[in-house]
Design a protein around this motif. Structure first.
Motif, short mmCIF file in Angstrom:
data_model
loop_
_atom_site.label_atom_id
_atom_site.label_comp_id
_atom_site.label_asym_id
_atom_site.label_seq_id
_atom_site.Cartn_x
_atom_site.Cartn_y
_atom_site.Cartn_z
N LEU B 94 0.85 -1.19 0.00
CA LEU B 94 0.00 0.00 0.00
C LEU B 94 0.88 1.23 0.00
N PHE B 95 0.27 2.38 -0.30
CA PHE B 95 0.99 3.65 -0.12
C PHE B 95 0.81 4.03 1.34
N ASN B 97 1.99 5.96 3.66
CA ASN B 97 1.89 7.28 4.27
C ASN B 97 0.81 8.15 3.65
N LEU B 98 -0.04 7.54 2.86
CA LEU B 98 -1.17 8.28 2.30
C LEU B 98 -2.44 7.77 2.97
N THR B 99 -3.48 8.58 2.90
CA THR B 99 -4.72 8.17 3.54
C THR B 99 -5.38 7.05 2.73
N LYS B 105 -7.96 6.75 -4.60
CA LYS B 105 -8.00 7.77 -5.66
C LYS B 105 -6.86 7.58 -6.64
N LEU B 106 -5.70 7.20 -6.10
CA LEU B 106 -4.54 6.99 -6.95
C LEU B 106 -4.80 5.92 -8.00
N ASP B 151 -9.93 8.65 6.27
CA ASP B 151 -8.87 9.62 6.54
C ASP B 151 -7.71 9.04 7.34
N PHE B 152 -7.76 7.74 7.60
CA PHE B 152 -6.65 7.09 8.30
C PHE B 152 -5.49 6.91 7.33
N TYR B 153 -4.28 6.90 7.88
CA TYR B 153 -3.16 6.49 7.05
C TYR B 153 -3.23 4.99 6.83
N ASN B 156 -1.79 2.68 9.35
CA ASN B 156 -2.42 2.54 10.65
C ASN B 156 -3.61 1.58 10.66
#
Lengths: 287, 261
Positions: B94-95, B97-99, B105-106, B151-153, B156
């Motif tokens: 996964l990315f 450090n992105l939400t 969206k990516l 909105d979580f990273y 996490n």
């Protein structure tokens, strides 16, 4: 030009420079160690235009042209370095950019037309502090909006995980080359502003140490954060000067105290002041 | 099963060599639209390598991978995604450090229809398109029960949720074929059961074909309509769950052959 005015001017130029490196290093995750080279290439190219080839146009128009020349010259350098290096994964870019920075400096040293080691003098005073901050503002806005658009997201995904990014349909090479070229070009813009406010350029202004300082500004502010880059640039330009006024021993030892402060900060907050965040008044829920 | 329509994915004599090691050897297989098939085999049988050749991470040493009418030779991984093949990874990618929402969206990257300057100038078109994408992404997150975590990273999230997010992200690319690399790895029996239902639901709701690599035989036998068995890079068997369970070569591959001493 007063002392404070001079510092403020540098703050503005370094904001632009830091933002441009943040695009390469912070957004895209590519490690460039030759940013002062692009800065220098832009500065000298724009100065060559306004000293030798300036068209009989009003000063602001000529300044715009000088900025364009600086951008194009640095962006072309970016393309030349980027096309071979960005195809490879790993640290090749860092090594190539390191070499590039030195090539630029030494080429300038040996070019009689631009004064060589004596420096480039008599550059017209086309820009002032308003120019510097207007450009910094536009670049900051550009970065903000880029970050929130699909292209920005694609660039950021490369930093996070190249293989996954490619699997999401992101063209790795094109996205990397885009951020590297535009980042280099914007450093060229900062160079044009530097040339036309200082009116004097010297090759040693663009040596390896400055590449490192710009990189430190990016890392201090937080890689990937636009507001972080701005604040990183402000702090790193002002603190070493402010320490002069701390008086007595502190002023004497300022170049020792300053790095120690940086080390302490990086130990306390290794992701930089802001991480990848922006200053925001919206509340976020983070698990 | 008789299929008289054309295959979605076909591997024709695909061989993948790394120096002296043949990871995938002369594999032919066909997957049809709306299929739900599994690739199984002992560790190191070449299953993930097979996925990597399909998604363009590796180019096959010999042989061809065809998707619909496209020969995937010399097609970039990113272009293969645009054609309609999505995948998840065995070790979650996964990315981090992105939400959660940005991760999804990516994945819409190839389905976005606004230009670069439109994004920079924040035009009406940009805003409309982003709004549409966000709505689609949230819809997808709801399906996976992740909408409250948007909105979580990604880093996490709990492990099971990360696996789900990876599937959601793969689906967001709007694929025709979804490759799942060990989706049940590290899941407990309850989560695996939930996953089974989810895979069925995905296949029917999005009307896509799914290939999965899995070691959880209960899951495989339960959902796969057809199973391909790899051993040392060779395709040793293909057929329904029943056929595979009684196939002598498969049993040998997993448990070893009897030796007369």
């Amino acid at each position: 030009m007063g002392y404070y005015h001079g510092i403020l001017l540098l703050v503005g130029i370094f904001i632009t420079l830091t933002l441009s490196l943040n695009l390469i290093n912070g957004f895209c995750g590519q490690f460039s160690l030759g940013h002062a080279g692009f800065w220098g290439a832009g500065a000298y190219a724009s100065a060559v235009y306004s000293v030798f080839y300036a068209l009989p146009l009003p000063a602001p128009v000529n300044m715009l042209i000088a900025i364009a020349v600086g951008f194009i010259a640095a962006a072309i350098c970016g393309l030349i370095i980027g096309i071979p290096c960005l195809r490879l994964r790993g640290d090749y870019l860092a090594i190539a950019t390191l070499g590039f920075g030195e090539i630029v400096r030494i080429s300038i040293m040996n070019t009689e037309m631009v004064g060589g080691p004596r420096g480039f003098i008599n550059i017209p005073h086309l820009a002032n502090i308003w120019w510097v901050f207007a450009v910094a503002f536009v670049i900051a806005l550009f970065m903000f909006n880029l970050k929130r658009s699909a292209f920005g997201r694609a660039i950021i995904s490369i930093r996070e995980d190249e293989i996954a990014a490619e699997n999401m349909g992101v063209n790795l090479f094109n996205s990397k080359l885009f951020s590297f070229t535009i980042g280099a070009g914007i450093a060229g813009i900062a160079g044009a502003l530097f040339a036309h406010t200082q009116q004097f350029l010297h090759p040693s202004n663009f040596n390896f140490m400055w590449s490192v300082i710009i990189l430190v500004m990016v890392i201090l502010g937080g890689q990937g954060s636009v507001t972080g880059s701005i604040i990183g640039a402000v702090i790193l330009t002002i603190v070493p000067e402010a320490l002069r006024y701390a008086g007595g021993t502190v002023a004497e030892w300022r170049m020792t105290i300053f790095p120690v402060l940086l080390i302490i900060l990086m130990m306390a907050k290794p992701e930089g002041l802001f991480g990848a965040h922006e200053i925001s008044f919206r509340k976020r829920s983070e698990g | 099963m008789t299929q008289n329509y054309s295959p979605l994915l076909s591997l024709e004599n695909v061989t993948m060599k790394f120096g002296g090691l043949t990871a995938v050897n002369d594999v032919c297989l066909k997957v049809f639209p709306h299929d739900l098939v599994a690739v199984i085999g002992p560790n190191g049988a070449g299953k993930t390598t097979l996925f990597n050749t399909i998604t363009g991470i590796y180019t096959p040493t010999t042989g061809r991978v065809k998707f619909s009418d496209h020969d995937l030779k010399n097609t970039k991984s990113s272009d293969i995604t645009a054609l309609g093949i999505a995948r998840t990874f065995q070790n979650i990618r996964l990315f981090k450090n992105l939400t959660v929402l940005d991760n999804i969206k990516l994945a819409k990257h190839t389905r976005i229809h606004y230009g670069f300057w439109s994004g920079i100038m924040r035009t009406k078109r940009f805003k409309a398109e982003e709004k549409k994408i966000e709505a689609e992404c949230i819809e997808l997150l709801k399906l996976f029960g992740l909408e409250t975590k948007k909105d979580f990273y990604a880093k996490n999230l709990a492990y099971g949720q990360q696996r789900k997010l990876e599937m959601a992200r793969a689906l967001a690319t709007e694929p025709k074929l979804l490759l799942l690399d060990e989706p049940a790895a590290g899941m407990n029996p309850t989560e695996t059961k939930e996953l089974t239902e989810l895979i069925h639901l995905i296949r029917d709701k999005f009307n896509i074909a799914i290939i999965l690599i899995e070691h959880d035989m209960k899951l495989v036998m339960e959902i796969a309509e057809k199973i391909f068995v790899l051993d040392y890079g060779n395709l040793i068997a293909e057929g329904s769950a029943k056929e595979i369970q009684s196939n002598k070569r498969v049993i040998e591959a997993y448990l070893g052959a009897e030796v007369n001493l």
